[in-house]
Design an enzyme around this catalytic site. Sequence first.
Site, PDB file in Angstrom:
ATOM      1  N   LEU A  33       0.810  -1.212   0.000  1.00 51.99           N
ATOM      2  CA  LEU A  33       0.000   0.000   0.000  1.00 51.99           C
ATOM      3  C   LEU A  33       0.849   1.270   0.000  1.00 51.99           C
ATOM      4  CD1 LEU A  33      -2.704  -1.144   2.590  1.00 51.99           C
ATOM      5  CD2 LEU A  33      -2.744  -1.360   0.093  1.00 51.99           C
ATOM      6  N   HIS A  37      -3.450   4.219  -2.426  1.00 50.54           N
ATOM      7  CA  HIS A  37      -4.403   3.274  -1.813  1.00 50.54           C
ATOM      8  C   HIS A  37      -5.049   3.908  -0.580  1.00 50.54           C
ATOM      9  CE1 HIS A  37      -1.464   0.243  -3.627  1.00 50.54           C
ATOM     10  NE2 HIS A  37      -2.592  -0.089  -4.192  1.00 50.54           N
ATOM     11  N   LYS A 151      -6.303   6.062 -11.504  1.00 54.06           N
ATOM     12  CA  LYS A 151      -4.990   5.655 -12.028  1.00 54.06           C
ATOM     13  C   LYS A 151      -5.130   4.490 -13.016  1.00 54.06           C
ATOM     14  CE  LYS A 151      -0.553   4.196 -11.944  1.00 54.06           C
ATOM     15  NZ  LYS A 151      -0.608   2.789 -11.825  1.00 54.06           N
ATOM     16  N   GLN A 155      -9.462  -0.123 -16.104  1.00 56.63           N
ATOM     17  CA  GLN A 155     -10.013  -1.046 -15.099  1.00 56.63           C
ATOM     18  C   GLN A 155     -11.337  -0.498 -14.542  1.00 56.63           C
ATOM     19  OE1 GLN A 155      -7.710  -3.285 -12.018  1.00 56.63           O
ATOM     20  NE2 GLN A 155      -8.175  -1.545 -10.729  1.00 56.63           N
TER      21      GLN A 155
HETATM   22  P1  PAJ Z   1      -3.874  -2.337  -6.948  1.00 54.75           P
HETATM   23  O1  PAJ Z   1      -2.944  -2.122  -8.071  1.00 54.75           O
HETATM   24  O2  PAJ Z   1      -3.339  -2.727  -5.601  1.00 54.75           O
HETATM   25  O3  PAJ Z   1      -4.743  -1.057  -6.796  1.00 54.75           O
HETATM   26  C1  PAJ Z   1      -5.782  -1.010  -5.853  1.00 54.75           C
HETATM   27  C2  PAJ Z   1      -6.564   0.271  -6.078  1.00 54.75           C
HETATM   28  O4  PAJ Z   1      -5.713   1.395  -5.859  1.00 54.75           O
HETATM   29  C3  PAJ Z   1      -7.098   0.381  -7.519  1.00 54.75           C
HETATM   30  O5  PAJ Z   1      -8.429   0.871  -7.507  1.00 54.75           O
HETATM   31  C4  PAJ Z   1      -6.133   1.361  -8.151  1.00 54.75           C
HETATM   32  O6  PAJ Z   1      -6.702   2.096  -9.219  1.00 54.75           O
HETATM   33  C5  PAJ Z   1      -5.817   2.277  -6.967  1.00 54.75           C
HETATM   34  N1  PAJ Z   1      -4.570   3.018  -7.147  1.00 54.75           N
HETATM   35  C6  PAJ Z   1      -3.373   2.540  -7.586  1.00 54.75           C
HETATM   36  N2  PAJ Z   1      -2.468   3.548  -7.685  1.00 54.75           N
HETATM   37  C7  PAJ Z   1      -3.102   4.681  -7.305  1.00 54.75           C
HETATM   38  C8  PAJ Z   1      -2.712   6.056  -7.191  1.00 54.75           C
HETATM   39  N3  PAJ Z   1      -1.481   6.466  -7.493  1.00 54.75           N
HETATM   40  N4  PAJ Z   1      -3.637   6.959  -6.768  1.00 54.75           N
HETATM   41  C9  PAJ Z   1      -4.906   6.565  -6.454  1.00 54.75           C
HETATM   42  N5  PAJ Z   1      -5.336   5.268  -6.533  1.00 54.75           N
HETATM   43  C10 PAJ Z   1      -4.445   4.351  -6.955  1.00 54.75           C
HETATM   44  O7  PAJ Z   1      -5.973  -2.478  -9.081  1.00 54.75           O
HETATM   45  C11 PAJ Z   1      -5.741  -3.477  -8.438  1.00 54.75           C
HETATM   46  O8  PAJ Z   1      -4.924  -3.510  -7.337  1.00 54.75           O
HETATM   47  C12 PAJ Z   1      -6.364  -4.814  -8.778  1.00 54.75           C
HETATM   48  O9  PAJ Z   1      -6.553  -4.910 -10.166  1.00 54.75           O
HETATM   49  C13 PAJ Z   1      -7.713  -5.071  -8.032  1.00 54.75           C
HETATM   50  C14 PAJ Z   1      -8.783  -4.051  -8.429  1.00 54.75           C
HETATM   51  C15 PAJ Z   1      -7.487  -5.056  -6.512  1.00 54.75           C
HETATM   52  C16 PAJ Z   1      -8.239  -6.474  -8.423  1.00 54.75           C
HETATM   53  O10 PAJ Z   1      -7.322  -7.459  -8.109  1.00 54.75           O
END
Ligand code: PAJ
Length: 284
Positions: A33, A37, A151, A155
Amino acid sequence: MKKIQTVKKLRSTLAAWREAGDTVALVPTMGNLHKGHLSLVSLAAEHADHVVVSIFVNPTQFGPGEDFERYPRTLEIDTRKLSRVRVDALFTPTIDEIYPRGIDQATIVTVPGLSDDLCGKFRPGHFSGVTSVVSRLFNICLPDVAVFGQKDYQQLMVLQRMVEDLHLPIRLIRGSTEREADGLAMSSRNNFLDAGQRATATVIYRTLEKLAADLRAGQRDYSVLEAAAAANIQAAGLAPDYVAVRNAENLAIPDARSTRLVLLAAARLAGVRLIDNVLLDLPA
Ligand code: PAJ
């Protein structure tokens, strides 16, 4: 914060909250995280009485040769970070818990069309893996709202389409992209880059901003602009997969009248795949 590994335990915990008339927000993640996140977790708390965060590195969304094995797993540090924000339950299921019949026999949820474009072209099956796991998390949790980051724009669009198509009574909420001070979009995959490579990677966002400025200035030859942007990213030493100007509502190729645009890019640097996007509203 309750730490829960099984579907059964999560369901009984959620049932008690729901009996009290409370609403639930789900924030699905793969862990490792960062501030992006955590911003989604804070946003979730604004929209529901209880916040559930899931951490699950989903094997079905990684293609052969991708980084499933080396994806950073940092549960202890993640748990500590979450204990500083408002989270009611942290759900960390095993692969068997999510896919009880094994991955090869698992029911697949696919959003056709949208899943095969842009990143889907370069990561075949990726979005089916995402929709297959998120539909399971939705069914396990039955949240009122679920929060996802802009981001991962494609998706978000694929998941929104899934929710509409399957008539799921879940409202998706978008969190804006958190960036490092130099503009680089925060990502768990940035950890694979050294300081020099991180500095190089900022070219993606800078290029998207330049592309936005060209569009604001009235340029409309999308394919010429896309090619110039990709060349700029390549000149910095990255291998671009694509740069695309799309309609922000549905990811369709925009026409001259489109005013809500999203500019998306994906590029590889030192074996790490990076994505970013910016939204652009043009005057009608
Ligand atoms: P993950 O890459 O861990 O991202 C979890 C969530 O955090 C996603 O909704 C993603 O768009 C968001 N996120 C990532 N980087 C970000 C940033 N810099 N600013 C704001 N939000 C950000 O995306 C996934 O996991 C997976 O595909 C998941 C949806 C959990 C399915 O497995």
